[in-house]
Design an enzyme around this catalytic site. Structure first.
Site, PDB file in Angstrom:
ATOM      1  N   GLU A   1       4.431  -7.026   2.132  1.00  0.00           N
ATOM      2  CA  GLU A   1       5.586  -6.314   2.670  1.00  0.00           C
ATOM      3  C   GLU A   1       6.325  -7.253   3.613  1.00  0.00           C
ATOM      4  O   GLU A   1       5.779  -7.627   4.663  1.00  0.00           O
ATOM      5  CB  GLU A   1       5.137  -5.052   3.427  1.00  0.00           C
ATOM      6  CG  GLU A   1       4.798  -3.891   2.524  1.00  0.00           C
ATOM      7  CD  GLU A   1       5.915  -3.524   1.549  1.00  0.00           C
ATOM      8  OE1 GLU A   1       7.113  -3.661   1.893  1.00  0.00           O
ATOM      9  OE2 GLU A   1       5.576  -3.117   0.428  1.00  0.00           O
TER      10      GLU A   1
ATOM     11  N   CYS B   1       7.706 -13.638  -3.833  1.00  0.00           N
ATOM     12  CA  CYS B   1       8.083 -12.217  -3.681  1.00  0.00           C
ATOM     13  C   CYS B   1       8.490 -11.907  -2.235  1.00  0.00           C
ATOM     14  O   CYS B   1       9.555 -12.349  -1.818  1.00  0.00           O
ATOM     15  CB  CYS B   1       6.963 -11.326  -4.196  1.00  0.00           C
ATOM     16  SG  CYS B   1       7.588  -9.722  -4.716  1.00  0.00           S
TER      17      CYS B   1
ATOM     18  N   ILE C   1       6.492  -7.466  -9.102  1.00  0.00           N
ATOM     19  CA  ILE C   1       6.063  -6.207  -8.474  1.00  0.00           C
ATOM     20  C   ILE C   1       7.003  -5.887  -7.312  1.00  0.00           C
ATOM     21  O   ILE C   1       7.020  -6.607  -6.319  1.00  0.00           O
ATOM     22  CB  ILE C   1       4.607  -6.295  -7.951  1.00  0.00           C
ATOM     23  CG1 ILE C   1       3.648  -6.719  -9.070  1.00  0.00           C
ATOM     24  CG2 ILE C   1       4.168  -4.960  -7.349  1.00  0.00           C
ATOM     25  CD1 ILE C   1       2.240  -7.036  -8.606  1.00  0.00           C
ATOM     26  N   ARG C   2       7.788  -4.856  -7.459  1.00  0.00           N
ATOM     27  CA  ARG C   2       8.790  -4.483  -6.443  1.00  0.00           C
ATOM     28  C   ARG C   2       9.491  -5.734  -5.904  1.00  0.00           C
ATOM     29  O   ARG C   2       9.601  -5.964  -4.705  1.00  0.00           O
ATOM     30  CB  ARG C   2       8.147  -3.672  -5.313  1.00  0.00           C
ATOM     31  CG  ARG C   2       7.656  -2.290  -5.777  1.00  0.00           C
ATOM     32  CD  ARG C   2       7.133  -1.431  -4.650  1.00  0.00           C
ATOM     33  NE  ARG C   2       6.044  -2.087  -3.941  1.00  0.00           N
ATOM     34  CZ  ARG C   2       6.126  -2.547  -2.704  1.00  0.00           C
ATOM     35  NH1 ARG C   2       7.229  -2.387  -2.016  1.00  0.00           N
ATOM     36  NH2 ARG C   2       5.113  -3.144  -2.156  1.00  0.00           N
TER      37      ARG C   2
ATOM     38  N   HIS D   1       5.115 -13.124  -8.892  1.00  0.00           N
ATOM     39  CA  HIS D   1       3.776 -13.422  -8.352  1.00  0.00           C
ATOM     40  C   HIS D   1       3.057 -14.447  -9.238  1.00  0.00           C
ATOM     41  O   HIS D   1       2.270 -14.052 -10.105  1.00  0.00           O
ATOM     42  CB  HIS D   1       2.942 -12.140  -8.296  1.00  0.00           C
ATOM     43  CG  HIS D   1       3.357 -11.213  -7.210  1.00  0.00           C
ATOM     44  ND1 HIS D   1       2.696 -11.127  -6.013  1.00  0.00           N
ATOM     45  CD2 HIS D   1       4.381 -10.337  -7.138  1.00  0.00           C
ATOM     46  CE1 HIS D   1       3.285 -10.234  -5.241  1.00  0.00           C
ATOM     47  NE2 HIS D   1       4.322  -9.733  -5.906  1.00  0.00           N
TER      48      HIS D   1
ATOM     49  N   GLU E   1       0.541 -16.093  -8.698  1.00  0.00           N
ATOM     50  CA  GLU E   1      -0.917 -16.055  -8.479  1.00  0.00           C
ATOM     51  C   GLU E   1      -1.596 -14.975  -9.320  1.00  0.00           C
ATOM     52  O   GLU E   1      -2.814 -14.888  -9.350  1.00  0.00           O
ATOM     53  CB  GLU E   1      -1.212 -15.848  -6.984  1.00  0.00           C
ATOM     54  CG  GLU E   1      -1.007 -14.451  -6.425  1.00  0.00           C
ATOM     55  CD  GLU E   1       0.465 -14.055  -6.241  1.00  0.00           C
ATOM     56  OE1 GLU E   1       1.366 -14.813  -6.664  1.00  0.00           O
ATOM     57  OE2 GLU E   1       0.705 -12.955  -5.700  1.00  0.00           O
TER      58      GLU E   1
HETATM   59  N1  GLN Z   1       9.217  -5.166  -1.973  1.00  0.00           N
HETATM   60  C1  GLN Z   1       8.396  -5.956  -1.101  1.00  0.00           C
HETATM   61  C2  GLN Z   1       9.128  -6.280   0.186  1.00  0.00           C
HETATM   62  O1  GLN Z   1      10.232  -5.962   0.307  1.00  0.00           O
HETATM   63  C3  GLN Z   1       7.974  -7.244  -1.777  1.00  0.00           C
HETATM   64  C4  GLN Z   1       7.043  -6.922  -2.900  1.00  0.00           C
HETATM   65  C5  GLN Z   1       6.017  -7.957  -3.157  1.00  0.00           C
HETATM   66  O2  GLN Z   1       5.862  -8.926  -2.427  1.00  0.00           O
HETATM   67  N2  GLN Z   1       5.275  -7.735  -4.205  1.00  0.00           N
HETATM   68  O3  GLN Z   1       8.580  -6.840   1.078  1.00  0.00           O
END
Ligand code: GLN
Length: 201
Positions: free
Chosen positions: A48, A79, A139-140, A175, A177
């Site tokens: 996050e 990310c 992922i997001r 990601h 990894e």
């Molecule tokens: N959506 C997350 C963020 O805003 C990042 C997602 C992730 O690192 N998989 O921090």
């Protein structure tokens, strides 16, 4: 950096990559500025961005990263880590008071794919890491909206920018990894080796 996020996967990938490249190195987990003593590269993982940024500021890591980046420390942000490397964010970044490092001349859209595409895989082609496509896990993820100055687009998924770089500073919105494919970690380790060779000349 290990203040929050998917740390152990990066540590494992770095260890396996060092083994594959026969590099005699250690992957240390950074939770304080003391842990950063003597590092030759830094990975800022996914997680996050709001939490990572808060913990980086509170621990003094934020300032230390800026200081070491100025001296040429190679950094890979994935990310949430890519968000933190950016100079500009969207309203989700400003409304959460996330303090970006601002090391890459780029703007990012946090959670750029929205809720309907929380996570997905995509085959990416990046000539620098090899002919075979890389199965990237998103992922997001953020989307890199634009880059400018010395920051260049490095990886695209269709028309979107999913990787950018400025010299030794690399941002990937996915990601690497989590793919069971070490090519990005090996590429980053080679970047570290090259940069230390240049410095010691
Ligand atoms: N959506 C997350 C963020 O805003 C990042 C997602 C992730 O690192 N998989 O921090």
């Amino acid at each position: 950096m290990a203040v929050q996020g998917d740390v152990s996967e990066h540590v494992d990938a770095l260890k396996m990559s060092m083994q594959a490249l026969k590099i005699d190195g250690t992957a240390v987990t950074v939770r304080s500025t003391e842990d950063m003593r003597g590092i030759s590269g830094l990975v800022i993982p996914g997680g996050e961005s709001t939490t990572i940024s808060r913990l980086m500021l509170a621990s003094g890591i934020h300032e230390k990263v800026l200081e070491l980046a100025k001296k040429g420390l190679p950094i890979l942000g994935t990310c949430a880590g890519a968000i933190l490397l950016a100079k500009e964010g969207d309203t989700q970044v400003s409304q959460t008071n996330t303090k970006l490092l601002g090391l890459l001349d780029m703007s990012v859209l946090r959670n750029g794919y929205g809720r309907q595409a929380d996570s997905f895989e995509a085959d990416l082609k990046i000539t620098e890491i090899g002919k075979e496509p890389f199965k990237a896990v998103f992922i997001r993820s953020p989307i890199i909206e634009k880059v400018w100055g010395d920051t260049k687009v490095w990886v695209r998924r269709q028309s979107e920018i999913v990787g950018a770089r400025k010299g030794n500073l690399i941002a990937l919105t996915f990601h690497p990894e989590l793919s069971g494919d070490l090519r990005f970690h090996m590429y980053f380790l080679k970047t570290i080796l090259d940069s230390s060779r240049i410095k010691s000349r």
